[in-house]
Design an enzyme around this catalytic site. Structure first.
Site, short mmCIF file in Angstrom:
data_model
loop_
_atom_site.label_atom_id
_atom_site.label_comp_id
_atom_site.label_asym_id
_atom_site.label_seq_id
_atom_site.Cartn_x
_atom_site.Cartn_y
_atom_site.Cartn_z
N GLY A 8 0.83 -1.21 0.00
CA GLY A 8 0.00 0.00 0.00
C GLY A 8 0.86 1.26 0.00
CG LEU A 10 1.83 4.00 -5.05
CD1 LEU A 10 1.42 3.78 -6.50
CD2 LEU A 10 2.96 5.02 -4.96
CD GLN A 12 -4.09 9.79 5.34
OE1 GLN A 12 -4.56 8.81 5.92
NE2 GLN A 12 -4.37 11.03 5.72
CG ASP A 34 -0.36 0.80 -4.03
OD1 ASP A 34 -0.30 1.50 -3.01
OD2 ASP A 34 -1.45 0.40 -4.52
CE1 TYR A 142 -10.80 2.13 10.29
CE2 TYR A 142 -10.03 1.08 8.29
CZ TYR A 142 -9.81 1.90 9.35
OH TYR A 142 -8.58 2.50 9.51
CE LYS A 146 -7.51 -0.93 9.94
NZ LYS A 146 -6.18 -1.20 9.35
C1 VAH Z 1 -10.55 6.43 8.50
N1 VAH Z 1 -8.50 7.70 8.46
O1 VAH Z 1 -11.14 7.49 8.64
C2 VAH Z 1 -9.06 6.39 8.81
C3 VAH Z 1 -8.79 6.12 10.26
C4 VAH Z 1 -9.36 6.70 12.62
C5 VAH Z 1 -9.68 6.92 11.19
O2 VAH Z 1 -8.85 4.78 10.58
O3 VAH Z 1 -11.09 5.38 8.14
#
Ligand code: VAH
Length: 318
Positions: A8, A10, A12, A34, A142, A146
């Site tokens: 990854g 490329l 942020q 990437d 997400y 995580k």
């Molecule tokens: C997002 N920038 O907004 C990421 C990050 C805590 C936020 O995990 O998904």
């Protein structure tokens, strides 16, 4: 760390971390990968670059062996808002890619870093000064990836002895890559719009506190954690870290000190607002400070001054 593979590269974090690592360890010792190659891109042109789809385990292993890496920094993942729009793809990339990267690290005896996020917390987590060890029941895909990633990385450490380490990043703010698919990206976009239009309409509501960090502090945190004495680490995946906590009107007020007449308005996006509402207002990072000396240099005032200065150059605004 001597020979580093970045996935990854490329993205942020990756686009800035790759250059930061190359400035420390030497350009030839940081292999950027990437899923696509951007011709003329500094990260692509300034050192070894390979096209890699992190779901292709054979290619990942081949690249790691070819470059004889001793460290894998796995960043390739979908961020929160995109993950909520494409939950199946998010699970496939975030977990499938992580599993492949951990397997490469296990087979080649590499150290391993991957970021978690404050997104690993959920509505039942204590919202203020969120502890290092606490309830983690996120309601977003997400967040599920995580928390699962944290557990998988701890498993690879305990079961296979892989030196896995990670941090729970807050929202990251940088002037290098444009705002992406995150929930916190309003705090990046606002600086662009303030300079280009003198106004900003926030999709996150006033009063919504989230932890944030300027990218230079994030880059230093990754290097400091990876270079830390393993015998001092009580935790591994993943450490709470933060630099500041603010809500949209606070960043608007700071920008107004530099751009008089700056106008802030709100059009709340219910999806990203719901994600933000499920995250902490502020987190406690005592463990990171005590176990590997974490510290952050930038606060809202100094970050705003630097962001506006750097973006004026990037956007060619006087
Ligand atoms: C997002 N920038 O907004 C990421 C990050 C805590 C936020 O995990 O998904």
């Amino acid at each position: 760390m001597k020979k580093i593979l970045v996935t990854g590269a490329l993205g942020q974090i990756g686009s800035e971390l790759t250059m930061h690592l190359r400035s420390i360890y030497g350009a030839d010792n940081v292999v950027a990968t990437d899923i696509r190659r951007l011709e003329g891109n500094e990260t692509v042109e300034s050192g070894p670059f390979e096209i890699l789809d992190v779901l292709d385990s054979c290619s990942m292993a081949e690249i790691a062996k070819k470059h004889e890496v001793d460290t894998v920094i796995h960043l390739a993942a979908l961020l929160s808002a995109v993950a909520e729009a494409k939950p199946v793809l998010a699970w496939q990339i975030n977990m499938g890619g992580l599993f492949n990267a951990l397997e490469v690290a296990r087979e080649l005896k590499c150290s391993f870093f991957t970021p978690s996020s404050i997104g690993a917390f959920g509505p039942s987590t204590p919202r203020d000064n969120t502890p290092q060890d606490t309830i983690q029941r996120p309601g977003t895909m997400y967040g599920v990836t995580k928390v699962s990633g944290e557990l998988l990385c701890d498993y690879y450490n305990k079961r296979f002895g892989v030196d896995t380490r990670g941090v729970r990043f807050p929202g990251l703010i940088s002037y290098v890559t444009p705002p992406g698919g995150g929930t916190t990206d309003y705090a990046v976009d606002i600086y662009y719009k303030a300079l280009e239009e003198g106004k900003y309409t926030s999709y996150i509501g006033e009063g919504t506190y989230m932890d944030m960090m300027y990218m230079p502090d994030a880059l230093n945190a990754i290097v400091n954690l990876m270079e830390a004495d393993a015998s001092k680490l009580v935790h591994r995946n993943a450490f709470n870290i933060t630099a500041m906590s603010f809500e949209p009107s606070m960043i608007a007020a700071e920008i107004s000190k530099h751009i008089p007449g700056f106008k802030m308005s709100y059009e709340v996006d219910p999806v990203r607002q719901a994600i933000a509402d499920s995250w902490p207002n502020s987190i406690d990072c005592t463990a990171a400070k005590e176990e590997w000396g974490f510290s952050a240099k930038y606060d809202l005032a100094s970050m705003t001054e630097d962001m506006l200065k750097k973006l004026k150059v990037k956007l060619n605004i006087k």
